[in-house]
Write a protein that holds these residues in place. Structure first.
Motif, short mmCIF file in Angstrom:
data_model
loop_
_atom_site.label_atom_id
_atom_site.label_comp_id
_atom_site.label_asym_id
_atom_site.label_seq_id
_atom_site.Cartn_x
_atom_site.Cartn_y
_atom_site.Cartn_z
N TYR A 1 52.81 3.99 45.08
CA TYR A 1 51.39 3.70 44.87
C TYR A 1 50.97 3.90 43.41
CZ TYR A 1 50.76 2.71 49.73
OH TYR A 1 50.85 2.09 50.95
N HIS A 2 51.71 4.69 42.66
CA HIS A 2 51.48 4.74 41.21
C HIS A 2 51.82 3.39 40.58
CE1 HIS A 2 51.58 5.97 37.01
NE2 HIS A 2 52.75 5.36 36.94
N VAL A 3 52.96 2.81 40.98
CA VAL A 3 53.38 1.51 40.44
C VAL A 3 52.35 0.44 40.80
CG1 VAL A 3 55.13 -0.30 40.57
CG2 VAL A 3 55.83 2.10 40.49
N LYS A 4 51.89 0.48 42.04
CA LYS A 4 50.89 -0.51 42.47
C LYS A 4 49.60 -0.36 41.68
CE LYS A 4 48.38 -2.18 46.53
NZ LYS A 4 48.08 -1.97 47.96
N LYS A 5 49.15 0.86 41.49
CA LYS A 5 47.91 1.11 40.74
C LYS A 5 48.05 0.69 39.28
CE LYS A 5 44.53 4.76 39.73
NZ LYS A 5 44.20 6.20 39.91
N ALA A 6 49.27 0.85 38.73
CA ALA A 6 49.51 0.47 37.33
C ALA A 6 49.54 -1.04 37.13
CB ALA A 6 50.82 1.09 36.85
N GLY A 7 49.55 -1.78 38.24
CA GLY A 7 49.54 -3.25 38.14
C GLY A 7 50.89 -3.86 37.84
N ILE A 8 51.97 -3.12 38.09
CA ILE A 8 53.32 -3.65 37.87
C ILE A 8 53.77 -4.36 39.14
CG2 ILE A 8 55.70 -3.08 37.26
CD1 ILE A 8 54.63 -0.40 36.15
N PRO A 9 54.21 -5.61 39.06
CA PRO A 9 54.73 -6.30 40.24
C PRO A 9 55.80 -5.46 40.93
CG PRO A 9 54.49 -7.86 38.45
CD PRO A 9 54.22 -6.49 37.87
N LEU A 10 55.72 -5.38 42.26
CA LEU A 10 56.51 -4.40 43.00
C LEU A 10 57.01 -4.99 44.31
CD1 LEU A 10 57.25 -1.35 43.83
CD2 LEU A 10 54.91 -1.27 44.75
N SER B 1 55.07 2.34 33.35
CA SER B 1 53.93 1.51 32.97
C SER B 1 54.37 0.08 32.68
CB SER B 1 53.26 2.09 31.72
OG SER B 1 54.09 1.87 30.58
N PRO B 2 53.39 -0.85 32.62
CA PRO B 2 53.72 -2.25 32.28
C PRO B 2 54.32 -2.41 30.90
CG PRO B 2 51.51 -2.08 33.24
CD PRO B 2 51.97 -0.68 32.95
N HIS B 3 54.17 -1.39 30.03
CA HIS B 3 54.77 -1.46 28.70
C HIS B 3 56.28 -1.26 28.76
CE1 HIS B 3 50.79 -1.50 26.98
NE2 HIS B 3 50.48 -0.36 27.56
N ARG B 4 56.78 -0.75 29.88
CA ARG B 4 58.22 -0.51 30.02
C ARG B 4 58.89 -1.46 31.02
NH1 ARG B 4 59.79 5.40 31.43
NH2 ARG B 4 61.86 4.44 31.16
N PHE B 5 58.12 -1.92 32.02
CA PHE B 5 58.71 -2.73 33.08
C PHE B 5 57.86 -3.96 33.38
CE2 PHE B 5 59.81 1.73 33.97
CZ PHE B 5 61.20 1.65 34.01
N ASP B 6 58.54 -5.11 33.49
CA ASP B 6 57.85 -6.32 33.96
C ASP B 6 57.74 -6.33 35.48
OD1 ASP B 6 57.50 -7.31 31.43
OD2 ASP B 6 59.27 -8.58 31.47
N ILE C 1 63.62 -5.02 34.27
CA ILE C 1 63.32 -4.76 35.67
C ILE C 1 63.85 -3.37 36.00
CG2 ILE C 1 63.75 -5.46 38.07
CD1 ILE C 1 62.08 -7.46 36.50
N GLY C 2 63.05 -2.57 36.66
CA GLY C 2 63.47 -1.24 37.06
C GLY C 2 63.88 -1.22 38.52
N LEU C 3 65.06 -0.67 38.79
CA LEU C 3 65.51 -0.44 40.17
C LEU C 3 65.47 1.06 40.41
CD1 LEU C 3 66.86 -1.13 42.90
CD2 LEU C 3 69.07 -1.09 41.71
#
Length: 338
Positions: A131-140, A110-115, A62-64
């Motif tokens: 909005y980059h995180v949202k576009k990448a499809g990573i739960p936020l 990216s999803p390859h680094r963060f769930d 998880i990234g903070l």
């Protein structure tokens, strides 16, 4: 080391069933899952996270992300945020901490680094990252700063209302010459807290002279320097609202160094209610912003968003939600009645 196959032999089931049970699969009956989890605990089973990551196609990270770690984020704020997250975060997950202002290439997020990602946002400048995180499809989940986007989960405290309540209290104690020590320029928290201050003055028919409007950067040092400038005025304020407790502590130290009594000659109000606020002399009146509670609630929401979607459900259909955590006025000894 104990393996899944060892547990399977003891439980009398297949290793696939054990794997599914330990990963919380809904395909396994609750009584079977309970039995397997009990056996695993008794055998001191330690999951192989690397192997689990490959099988589950998850990073278990998880990234903070803070707007900045070096600028405007106090140590107590950082600690409270991490503490709240760990109250909710599964022990299988690792937490990594970053400053958005230190990221050079968004492609690496990216999803390859963060769930999943938690953003402790203080500035509108974070929007490109969000909005980059949202576009990448990573739960936020965005914490601390309200976003007018129904597609992004949000957990916030109402800073403006908390400050308004505190200044109403000070005015009720007889104060009419009130000054503000604003937080870091460009941070939404600084703007919201100033707005609450101004709303209270306006409601009571009071003005804010230009010399009573000062700006710090959320550090103790800026509180010390800014308080000195207020004390140098021909007619200093009777009360200073500091946009965080670190600045309020710096302001209190400046008063002590100059032999100015708090609260008899000048009163102080802080914001955050860090652990040291109740141990200053006098104890600091402040607005408690439950950073740990915000982080804990946000983490629970993120875990919910990270759960596998149903076959007919997509990320785009996951509605955002804004959750509010109330502030609390902590009345102590740093505000005198006049």
């Amino acid at each position: 080391m104990i393996t899944i196959k060892d547990i399977a032999r003891v439980a009398g089931v297949s290793h696939t069933t054990v794997s599914r049970a330990l990963n919380g699969s809904p395909l396994i009956k609750p009584e079977t899952r309970d039995k397997i989890e009990k056996i695993a605990a008794e055998m001191n089973y330690i999951p192989n996270v690397s192997a689990k990551s490959l099988v589950m196609k998850k990073t278990y990270t998880i990234g903070l992300f803070f707007s900045s770690i070096d600028q405007g984020t106090s140590a107590s704020f950082l600690v409270d945020a991490i503490k709240g997250i760990h109250h909710s975060l599964d022990e299988n997950y690792s937490l990594t901490v970053h400053g958005i202002d230190g990221i050079r290439h968004l492609e690496g997020i990216s999803p390859h680094r963060f769930d999943g990602i938690l953003v402790m946002s203080q500035s509108d400048a974070d929007n490109a990252f969000i909005y980059h995180v949202k576009k990448a499809g990573i739960p936020l989940v965005v914490l601390n700063r309200h976003l007018d986007d129904p597609g992004i989960a949000n957990v916030v405290a109402n800073d403006r209302e908390g400050v308004r309540e505190a200044i109403d209290y000070a005015i009720g104690r007889g104060h009419r010459r009130l000054a503000i020590m604003e937080g870091k320029a460009g941070f939404r928290s600084a703007a919201e807290r100033k707005q609450g201050f101004l709303e209270s003055l306006l409601a009571h028919g009071l003005s804010l002279p230009a010399e009573y409007q000062t700006v710090g950067d959320y550090s103790i040092d800026s509180g010390y320097r800014t308080m000195n400038s207020l004390l140098d005025l021909p007619e200093p304020p009777t009360l200073v609202f500091c946009a965080n407790d670190d600045m309020a502590i710096g302001a209190m130290n400046a008063c002590f160094a100059r032999g100015v009594s708090v609260p008899d000659q000048v009163s102080l109000i802080g914001f955050d209610d860090i652990v040291f606020a109740s141990y200053t002399n006098p104890a600091m009146t402040t607005i408690r912003k439950p950073v740990a509670d915000i982080s804990e609630l946000g983490t629970r929401k993120l875990i919910e968003l990270m759960k596998p979607q149903g076959p007919d459900q997509t990320d785009a259909e996951q509605p955002g939600e804004t959750l509010f955590v109330p502030t609390t006025l902590m009345i102590r000894q740093s505000v005198a009645g006049i």
